[in-house]
Write a protein that holds these residues in place. Structure first.
Motif, PDB file in Angstrom:
ATOM      1  N   THR A  65      67.417   0.182 -11.851  1.00  0.00           N
ATOM      2  CA  THR A  65      67.846   0.610 -10.521  1.00  0.00           C
ATOM      3  C   THR A  65      66.865   1.652  -9.998  1.00  0.00           C
ATOM      4  N   ILE A  66      66.357   1.425  -8.795  1.00  0.00           N
ATOM      5  CA  ILE A  66      65.365   2.328  -8.212  1.00  0.00           C
ATOM      6  C   ILE A  66      66.083   3.363  -7.340  1.00  0.00           C
ATOM      7  N   ALA A  67      65.834   4.651  -7.603  1.00  0.00           N
ATOM      8  CA  ALA A  67      66.446   5.711  -6.797  1.00  0.00           C
ATOM      9  C   ALA A  67      65.905   5.655  -5.369  1.00  0.00           C
ATOM     10  N   ASP A  68      66.705   6.129  -4.412  1.00  0.00           N
ATOM     11  CA  ASP A  68      66.256   6.160  -3.012  1.00  0.00           C
ATOM     12  C   ASP A  68      64.907   6.857  -2.913  1.00  0.00           C
ATOM     13  N   THR A  69      63.994   6.245  -2.197  1.00  0.00           N
ATOM     14  CA  THR A  69      62.617   6.748  -2.124  1.00  0.00           C
ATOM     15  C   THR A  69      62.128   6.730  -0.686  1.00  0.00           C
ATOM     16  N   PRO A  70      61.693   7.886  -0.160  1.00  0.00           N
ATOM     17  CA  PRO A  70      61.149   7.868   1.200  1.00  0.00           C
ATOM     18  C   PRO A  70      59.817   7.131   1.235  1.00  0.00           C
ATOM     19  N   LEU A  71      59.649   6.293   2.246  1.00  0.00           N
ATOM     20  CA  LEU A  71      58.388   5.575   2.435  1.00  0.00           C
ATOM     21  C   LEU A  71      57.571   6.394   3.432  1.00  0.00           C
ATOM     22  N   ARG A  72      56.404   6.848   2.978  1.00  0.00           N
ATOM     23  CA  ARG A  72      55.520   7.629   3.846  1.00  0.00           C
ATOM     24  C   ARG A  72      54.205   6.902   4.056  1.00  0.00           C
ATOM     25  N   GLY A  73      53.736   6.897   5.281  1.00  0.00           N
ATOM     26  CA  GLY A  73      52.479   6.231   5.619  1.00  0.00           C
ATOM     27  C   GLY A  73      51.272   6.999   5.095  1.00  0.00           C
ATOM     28  N   ARG A 155      59.939 -12.374  -1.748  1.00  0.00           N
ATOM     29  CA  ARG A 155      60.925 -12.228  -2.829  1.00  0.00           C
ATOM     30  C   ARG A 155      60.495 -11.160  -3.818  1.00  0.00           C
ATOM     31  N   PHE A 156      59.201 -10.794  -3.763  1.00  0.00           N
ATOM     32  CA  PHE A 156      58.683  -9.738  -4.628  1.00  0.00           C
ATOM     33  C   PHE A 156      57.914  -8.718  -3.797  1.00  0.00           C
ATOM     34  N   ALA A 157      58.071  -7.448  -4.149  1.00  0.00           N
ATOM     35  CA  ALA A 157      57.301  -6.381  -3.510  1.00  0.00           C
ATOM     36  C   ALA A 157      56.949  -5.382  -4.601  1.00  0.00           C
ATOM     37  N   LEU A 158      56.038  -4.470  -4.311  1.00  0.00           N
ATOM     38  CA  LEU A 158      55.630  -3.493  -5.316  1.00  0.00           C
ATOM     39  C   LEU A 158      55.758  -2.093  -4.742  1.00  0.00           C
ATOM     40  N   ILE A 159      56.084  -1.130  -5.604  1.00  0.00           N
ATOM     41  CA  ILE A 159      56.162   0.264  -5.167  1.00  0.00           C
ATOM     42  C   ILE A 159      55.631   1.171  -6.275  1.00  0.00           C
ATOM     43  N   SER A 160      54.963   2.240  -5.867  1.00  0.00           N
ATOM     44  CA  SER A 160      54.513   3.260  -6.813  1.00  0.00           C
ATOM     45  C   SER A 160      55.258   4.542  -6.469  1.00  0.00           C
ATOM     46  N   LEU A 161      56.355   4.796  -7.189  1.00  0.00           N
ATOM     47  CA  LEU A 161      57.309   5.841  -6.820  1.00  0.00           C
ATOM     48  C   LEU A 161      56.730   7.250  -6.858  1.00  0.00           C
ATOM     49  N   GLN A 162      55.711   7.474  -7.695  1.00  0.00           N
ATOM     50  CA  GLN A 162      55.162   8.830  -7.842  1.00  0.00           C
ATOM     51  C   GLN A 162      54.097   9.163  -6.807  1.00  0.00           C
ATOM     52  N   ASP A 163      53.695   8.192  -6.008  1.00  0.00           N
ATOM     53  CA  ASP A 163      52.679   8.474  -4.985  1.00  0.00           C
ATOM     54  C   ASP A 163      53.252   9.451  -3.959  1.00  0.00           C
ATOM     55  N   SER A 164      52.426  10.374  -3.434  1.00  0.00           N
ATOM     56  CA  SER A 164      52.925  11.271  -2.381  1.00  0.00           C
ATOM     57  C   SER A 164      53.072  10.498  -1.076  1.00  0.00           C
ATOM     58  N   LYS A 165      52.153   9.557  -0.819  1.00  0.00           N
ATOM     59  CA  LYS A 165      52.304   8.643   0.317  1.00  0.00           C
ATOM     60  C   LYS A 165      52.629   7.281  -0.276  1.00  0.00           C
ATOM     61  N   THR A 166      53.902   6.935  -0.213  1.00  0.00           N
ATOM     62  CA  THR A 166      54.372   5.725  -0.900  1.00  0.00           C
ATOM     63  C   THR A 166      54.080   4.444  -0.118  1.00  0.00           C
ATOM     64  N   GLY A 167      53.743   4.581   1.186  1.00  0.00           N
ATOM     65  CA  GLY A 167      53.493   3.396   2.012  1.00  0.00           C
ATOM     66  C   GLY A 167      52.333   2.541   1.535  1.00  0.00           C
ATOM     67  N   PRO A 168      51.142   3.148   1.355  1.00  0.00           N
ATOM     68  CA  PRO A 168      49.956   2.349   1.023  1.00  0.00           C
ATOM     69  C   PRO A 168      50.102   1.454  -0.209  1.00  0.00           C
ATOM     70  N   ARG A 169      50.823   1.905  -1.235  1.00  0.00           N
ATOM     71  CA  ARG A 169      50.979   1.032  -2.407  1.00  0.00           C
ATOM     72  C   ARG A 169      52.368   0.386  -2.448  1.00  0.00           C
ATOM     73  N   HIS A 170      52.998   0.324  -1.268  1.00  0.00           N
ATOM     74  CA  HIS A 170      54.202  -0.509  -1.139  1.00  0.00           C
ATOM     75  C   HIS A 170      53.678  -1.859  -0.655  1.00  0.00           C
ATOM     76  N   VAL A 171      53.604  -2.821  -1.547  1.00  0.00           N
ATOM     77  CA  VAL A 171      53.018  -4.122  -1.215  1.00  0.00           C
ATOM     78  C   VAL A 171      54.142  -5.109  -0.914  1.00  0.00           C
TER      79      VAL A 171
END
Ligand SMILES: Nc1nc2c(c(=O)[nH]1)N[C@H]1C(S)=C(S)[C@@H](COP(=O)(O)O)O[C@H]1N2
Ligand SMILES: [Mo]
Length: 183
Positions: A65-73, A155-171
């Motif tokens: 389960t992924i905790a709520d994460t703000p998406l930042r550009g 159906r699949f996406a990617l996220i890097s939760l520790q990034d300070s700007k989470t947008g760029p590596r939200h694929v």
């Protein structure tokens, strides 16, 4: 006194309804998603065996389960909050595929590239994934509210939760994960 105020009220209601639809719909939910929805994910490249995932064959991989994460550009602007997702650790998928390391130092010059159907890419290094806290927060998102992801993300996406700007590596529309040896 019935005509104009009624019309006005109707117009106002229409605008409010439009506004609320726009607030919930993702920018990529409409035409942009057409033909781009990733229906499967291949993990391959310099690996012992390709791993192919579909929403029906998430198999033995642990879903977290992924905790709520703000998406930042890229410039730090708050875009929205990712919530309700579950995901598989990227390193769990890579462990199954097994990155090939013939030489003692091969892993240190291995990169992992996540590619979407629109050719959007995010890049990780082996050290980053296996040797930093960032790697512990890289997930392939597989469900939202217990269901497969919608068309706006594939159906699949990617996220890097520790990034300070989470947008760029939200694929969004993630289709391919590839291990490559850099020159
Ligand atoms: N496949 C794909 N994923 C993508 C992009 C894209 O163009 N294609 N844009 C990225 C950028 S620049 C940002 S800031 C975030 C924005 O997240 P959202 O569009 O999912 O809200 O998505 C990222 N993921
Ligand atoms: Mo962005």
């Amino acid at each position: 006194m019935t005509g104009p105020p009624d019309n006005h009220r109707r117009r106002l209601c229409g605008l409010l309804a439009l506004g609320s639809t726009m607030a919930v719909a993702h920018p990529a939910a409409g035409g942009e998603a057409a033909g781009r929805v990733s229906l499967q994910l291949r993990v391959g490249g310099r690996v012992q065996r390709d791993v192919l995932l579909t929403p029906e064959t998430l198999g033995d991989f642990a879903k977290v389960t992924i905790a709520d994460t703000p998406l930042r550009g890229r410039t730090g602007d708050a875009l929205r909050v990712l919530s309700g997702y579950s995901g598989i650790r990227l390193t769990d998928l890579l462990d199954k595929a097994q990155i090939v390391a013939r030489d003692h130092n091969d892993l240190k010059k291995t990169i992992v590239v996540a590619t979407a159907t629109d050719d959007y890419k995010a890049v990780f290094s082996w050290n980053e994934l296996y040797n930093t806290a960032i790697g512990e927060g890289v997930y392939v998102l597989v469900t939202k509210e217990g269901k497969p992801l919608g068309d706006e993300e594939g159906r699949f996406a990617l996220i890097s939760l520790q990034d300070s700007k989470t947008g760029p590596r939200h694929v969004r529309w993630l289709a391919d994960i590839r291990a490559t040896l850099v020159d």
